[in-house]
Design a protein around this motif. Structure first.
Motif, PDB file in Angstrom:
ATOM      1  N   GLU A  99       0.861  -1.200   0.000  1.00 19.34           N
ATOM      2  CA  GLU A  99       0.000   0.000   0.000  1.00 19.34           C
ATOM      3  C   GLU A  99       0.890   1.241   0.000  1.00 19.34           C
ATOM      4  OE1 GLU A  99      -2.703  -0.052   3.283  1.00 19.34           O
ATOM      5  OE2 GLU A  99      -3.643  -1.940   2.669  1.00 19.34           O
ATOM      6  N   ASP A 100       0.573   2.174  -0.910  1.00 17.11           N
ATOM      7  CA  ASP A 100       1.379   3.396  -1.026  1.00 17.11           C
ATOM      8  C   ASP A 100       0.871   4.477  -0.069  1.00 17.11           C
ATOM      9  OD1 ASP A 100       2.821   2.181  -3.088  1.00 17.11           O
ATOM     10  OD2 ASP A 100       1.523   2.986  -4.649  1.00 17.11           O
ATOM     11  N   LEU A 101       0.868   4.191   1.211  1.00 14.24           N
ATOM     12  CA  LEU A 101       0.284   5.140   2.178  1.00 14.24           C
ATOM     13  C   LEU A 101       1.046   6.465   2.194  1.00 14.24           C
ATOM     14  CD1 LEU A 101      -0.433   2.733   5.181  1.00 14.24           C
ATOM     15  CD2 LEU A 101      -1.977   3.448   3.356  1.00 14.24           C
ATOM     16  N   ALA A 102       2.384   6.388   2.292  1.00 14.00           N
ATOM     17  CA  ALA A 102       3.168   7.622   2.427  1.00 14.00           C
ATOM     18  C   ALA A 102       3.001   8.516   1.197  1.00 14.00           C
ATOM     19  CB  ALA A 102       4.643   7.296   2.650  1.00 14.00           C
ATOM     20  N   TRP A 103       2.925   7.924   0.015  1.00 15.36           N
ATOM     21  CA  TRP A 103       2.726   8.705  -1.216  1.00 15.36           C
ATOM     22  C   TRP A 103       1.443   9.525  -1.123  1.00 15.36           C
ATOM     23  CZ3 TRP A 103      -0.714   9.397  -5.210  1.00 15.36           C
ATOM     24  CH2 TRP A 103      -0.225  10.012  -6.373  1.00 15.36           C
ATOM     25  N   ASN A 104       0.393   8.901  -0.618  1.00 16.53           N
ATOM     26  CA  ASN A 104      -0.896   9.593  -0.484  1.00 16.53           C
ATOM     27  C   ASN A 104      -0.877  10.651   0.610  1.00 16.53           C
ATOM     28  OD1 ASN A 104      -3.246   8.383  -2.226  1.00 16.53           O
ATOM     29  ND2 ASN A 104      -1.890   6.684  -1.701  1.00 16.53           N
ATOM     30  N   ILE A 105      -0.129  10.367   1.660  1.00 17.20           N
ATOM     31  CA  ILE A 105      -0.039  11.348   2.753  1.00 17.20           C
ATOM     32  C   ILE A 105       0.702  12.590   2.249  1.00 17.20           C
ATOM     33  CG2 ILE A 105       0.940  11.785   5.037  1.00 17.20           C
ATOM     34  CD1 ILE A 105       0.442   8.736   5.617  1.00 17.20           C
ATOM     35  N   VAL A 106       1.788  12.385   1.514  1.00 12.46           N
ATOM     36  CA  VAL A 106       2.554  13.501   0.964  1.00 12.46           C
ATOM     37  C   VAL A 106       1.731  14.258  -0.082  1.00 12.46           C
ATOM     38  CG1 VAL A 106       4.531  14.108  -0.502  1.00 12.46           C
ATOM     39  CG2 VAL A 106       4.787  12.416   1.298  1.00 12.46           C
TER      40      VAL A 106
ATOM     41  N   VAL B 258       0.531  -4.241   7.266  1.00 11.72           N
ATOM     42  CA  VAL B 258       0.592  -3.683   5.918  1.00 11.72           C
ATOM     43  C   VAL B 258       2.047  -3.401   5.584  1.00 11.72           C
ATOM     44  CG1 VAL B 258       0.041  -1.617   4.566  1.00 11.72           C
ATOM     45  CG2 VAL B 258      -1.717  -2.633   6.025  1.00 11.72           C
ATOM     46  N   PHE B 259       2.472  -3.754   4.378  1.00 10.68           N
ATOM     47  CA  PHE B 259       3.781  -3.309   3.907  1.00 10.68           C
ATOM     48  C   PHE B 259       3.559  -1.931   3.291  1.00 10.68           C
ATOM     49  CE2 PHE B 259       5.241  -7.997   2.928  1.00 10.68           C
ATOM     50  CZ  PHE B 259       5.001  -8.323   4.257  1.00 10.68           C
ATOM     51  N   GLY B 260       3.982  -0.908   4.014  1.00 10.03           N
ATOM     52  CA  GLY B 260       3.757   0.471   3.583  1.00 10.03           C
ATOM     53  C   GLY B 260       4.934   0.936   2.732  1.00 10.03           C
ATOM     54  N   THR B 261       4.623   1.441   1.537  1.00 14.99           N
ATOM     55  CA  THR B 261       5.726   1.724   0.610  1.00 14.99           C
ATOM     56  C   THR B 261       6.253   3.149   0.747  1.00 14.99           C
ATOM     57  OG1 THR B 261       4.449   2.615  -1.247  1.00 14.99           O
ATOM     58  CG2 THR B 261       4.620   0.214  -1.058  1.00 14.99           C
ATOM     59  N   LEU B 262       7.503   3.288   0.307  1.00 13.56           N
ATOM     60  CA  LEU B 262       8.088   4.579   0.001  1.00 13.56           C
ATOM     61  C   LEU B 262       8.113   4.612  -1.522  1.00 13.56           C
ATOM     62  CD1 LEU B 262      11.376   4.259   2.120  1.00 13.56           C
ATOM     63  CD2 LEU B 262       9.030   4.437   2.962  1.00 13.56           C
ATOM     64  N   PHE B 263       7.517   5.639  -2.100  1.00  5.39           N
ATOM     65  CA  PHE B 263       7.456   5.668  -3.559  1.00  5.39           C
ATOM     66  C   PHE B 263       7.534   7.094  -4.097  1.00  5.39           C
ATOM     67  CE2 PHE B 263       4.983   6.107  -7.512  1.00  5.39           C
ATOM     68  CZ  PHE B 263       5.831   5.399  -8.340  1.00  5.39           C
ATOM     69  N   ALA B 264       8.476   7.307  -4.996  1.00  6.20           N
ATOM     70  CA  ALA B 264       8.556   8.557  -5.754  1.00  6.20           C
ATOM     71  C   ALA B 264       8.861   8.159  -7.193  1.00  6.20           C
ATOM     72  CB  ALA B 264       9.656   9.456  -5.210  1.00  6.20           C
TER      73      ALA B 264
ATOM     74  N   ALA C  31      15.585  12.326  -5.489  1.00  7.08           N
ATOM     75  CA  ALA C  31      14.950  11.027  -5.194  1.00  7.08           C
ATOM     76  C   ALA C  31      15.292  10.602  -3.767  1.00  7.08           C
ATOM     77  CB  ALA C  31      15.426   9.976  -6.192  1.00  7.08           C
ATOM     78  N   ASN C  32      16.545  10.721  -3.431  1.00  2.50           N
ATOM     79  CA  ASN C  32      17.009  10.336  -2.094  1.00  2.50           C
ATOM     80  C   ASN C  32      16.249  11.110  -1.024  1.00  2.50           C
ATOM     81  OD1 ASN C  32      19.463  11.041   0.130  1.00  2.50           O
ATOM     82  ND2 ASN C  32      19.224   8.898  -0.460  1.00  2.50           N
ATOM     83  N   HIS C  33      16.106  12.397  -1.222  1.00  2.00           N
ATOM     84  CA  HIS C  33      15.400  13.251  -0.263  1.00  2.00           C
ATOM     85  C   HIS C  33      13.930  12.820  -0.138  1.00  2.00           C
ATOM     86  CE1 HIS C  33      14.116  16.874   1.808  1.00  2.00           C
ATOM     87  NE2 HIS C  33      13.139  16.967   0.925  1.00  2.00           N
ATOM     88  N   LEU C  34      13.271  12.565  -1.278  1.00  5.65           N
ATOM     89  CA  LEU C  34      11.846  12.214  -1.262  1.00  5.65           C
ATOM     90  C   LEU C  34      11.609  10.872  -0.563  1.00  5.65           C
ATOM     91  CD1 LEU C  34      10.881  13.273  -4.903  1.00  5.65           C
ATOM     92  CD2 LEU C  34      10.219  14.427  -2.783  1.00  5.65           C
ATOM     93  N   TYR C  35      12.491   9.915  -0.819  1.00  8.64           N
ATOM     94  CA  TYR C  35      12.317   8.598  -0.194  1.00  8.64           C
ATOM     95  C   TYR C  35      12.569   8.674   1.316  1.00  8.64           C
ATOM     96  CZ  TYR C  35      11.513   5.781  -4.399  1.00  8.64           C
ATOM     97  OH  TYR C  35      10.955   5.210  -5.518  1.00  8.64           O
ATOM     98  N   TRP C  36      13.596   9.412   1.715  1.00  8.25           N
ATOM     99  CA  TRP C  36      13.832   9.566   3.163  1.00  8.25           C
ATOM    100  C   TRP C  36      12.649  10.238   3.837  1.00  8.25           C
ATOM    101  CZ3 TRP C  36      16.668   7.142   6.433  1.00  8.25           C
ATOM    102  CH2 TRP C  36      17.908   6.630   6.068  1.00  8.25           C
ATOM    103  N   ASN C  37      12.105  11.242   3.155  1.00  9.75           N
ATOM    104  CA  ASN C  37      10.948  11.957   3.704  1.00  9.75           C
ATOM    105  C   ASN C  37       9.802  10.979   3.986  1.00  9.75           C
ATOM    106  OD1 ASN C  37       9.306  14.262   4.369  1.00  9.75           O
ATOM    107  ND2 ASN C  37       8.293  13.947   2.404  1.00  9.75           N
ATOM    108  N   GLN C  38       9.593  10.019   3.086  1.00 17.59           N
ATOM    109  CA  GLN C  38       8.466   9.097   3.272  1.00 17.59           C
ATOM    110  C   GLN C  38       8.715   8.098   4.402  1.00 17.59           C
ATOM    111  OE1 GLN C  38       6.592   7.565  -0.284  1.00 17.59           O
ATOM    112  NE2 GLN C  38       6.931   9.493  -1.355  1.00 17.59           N
TER     113      GLN C  38
END
Ligand code: ZN
Length: 373
Positions: free
Chosen positions: A19-26, A70-76, A98-105
């Protein structure tokens, strides 16, 4: 539904492997502690449904379905010229971004669990896994709303600057890495066929040394075959269906029979996906959502079991809210709360209650129990 299926539906619990939870939160500031229906009401007058359809997810609905992990994804994703994308969506123009966005998630999951410990918690070790599941099993535990366990999964490894950085990711809680989304410097991927690169092989070697779980979803078939050969550690395929059952399907995102066979030889658990595009090609034109049933998801699970001759290698990876929502899911689903409606179809096909439990959670649980530190 007969009495016996009602009984096991009550008892069966779920792991959702993608589930791409962090992507949706961002991107949309979605608050997953809310009910999915409340989120839909709040988003109805916004442009969000036009980008990502209606959400399937919310804490009350996880509890109704008995989704405990849930396996919560980091996705950019890489920025594409001229693409119409939501303003806050995480797109990168270079590897540092990319590195910054993934760490943020990954930070977002930590924040979510710190701010709402009643609703979400990170599950990063065997010990935490055991304690988490015990809490759900406590007498009367099913009457009260329980926190959902999150295991962080990186979808697309471009967030990793170098092999040297991997130990920092591990310490911060990342446990599963999928090398691909589209193709990148490590591997061929969806819509971008190609092999593992030398850099990809180096990354796999470094991941294995630390003990990451490798996710093959989105890898091109050539690269996936190579990874099955090279990676000595635990491997999953978090969200993919068998291509053979999807009539007229063209592409490299779904799994051909020979790849499924090779996966099974490496004890890979595959999460089948209740996403209409992965169940019937051209479904919108030929009858729409009303024609797509959870039975087709059960058929995917059954097909993989038949192909490999056991019921030990199928799980569920819904990919809910990952670029689609309610409007692109099977007709029986109104939210993730309806996930148990999959089970009677499996029973009808002759699967036992115990085998259904393995599909719902047991097979991915086996992976976590053996691969978490
Ligand atoms: Zn995906």
């Amino acid at each position: 539904m007969n009495d016996s299926s009602a009984f096991f539906i009550h008892m069966t619990w779920f792991i959702d492997a993608h589930e791409d939870l962090a992507w949706n939160i961002v991107t949309f500031q979605r608050d997953y502690t809310r009910s999915a229906f409340e989120t839909r009401r709040l988003e109805a007058a916004t442009s969000i449904p036009s980008f990502n359809e209606d959400t399937m997810l919310g804490w009350p609905e996880y509890n109704q379905a008995n989704v405990r992990l849930v396996f919560g994804t980091l996705f950019a994703s890489p920025a594409r010229a001229g693409a119409q994308e939501p303003a806050n969506a995480p797109f990168y123009h270079n590897l540092l971004e990319a590195n910054h966005l993934y760490w943020n998630q990954l930070g977002i999951y930590h924040q979510l669990c710190e701010n709402h410990p009643q609703a979400f918690r990170l599950v990063l070790s065997r010990q935490q896994l055991q304690a988490h599941l015990q809490e759900w099993e406590q007498p009367g535990g099913e009457q009260k709303a329980q926190p959902v366990g999150l295991v962080p999964l990186m979808e697309g490894a471009e967030g990793i600057l170098s092999c040297d950085e991997l130990s920092r990711w591990w310490e911060a809680g990342l446990r599963i890495i999928g090398l691909a989304w589209s193709g990148n410097r490590f591997t061929g991927g969806t819509h971008a066929p190609g092999p593992l690169t030398a850099e990809g092989k180096d990354l796999l070697a470094a991941m294995a040394e630390i003990g990451f779980i490798l996710d093959l979803a989105h890898m091109d078939r050539q690269a996936a075959f190579q990874a099955l050969e090279y990676y000595p550690g635990t491997i999953i395929t978090s969200h993919a269906n068998a291509s053979r059952l999807v009539e007229n399907y063209k592409g490299n995102r779904l799994l051909d029979d020979d790849l499924i066979h090779a996966m099974l030889e490496r004890d890979v658990v595959i999460g089948v996906v209740p996403y209409n595009n992965f169940l019937k090609f051209g479904w919108k034109e030929s009858g729409g959502r009303a024609q797509i049933s959870l039975r087709m998801v059960a058929e995917q699970a059954d097909y993989i079991c038949q192909l490999v001759g056991d019921a030990e290698h199928v799980g569920i990876g819904t990919d809910f809210d990952g670029g689609f929502g309610l409007q692109s899911t099977p007709i029986e689903l109104n939210s993730i709360a309806d996930l148990p409606k999959l089970l009677p179809y499996l029973v009808e096909m002759g699967y036992t209650v115990e085998q259904c439990d393995r599909f719902a959670s047991g097979n991915f649980l086996r992976v976590l129990e053996s691969a978490l530190p």
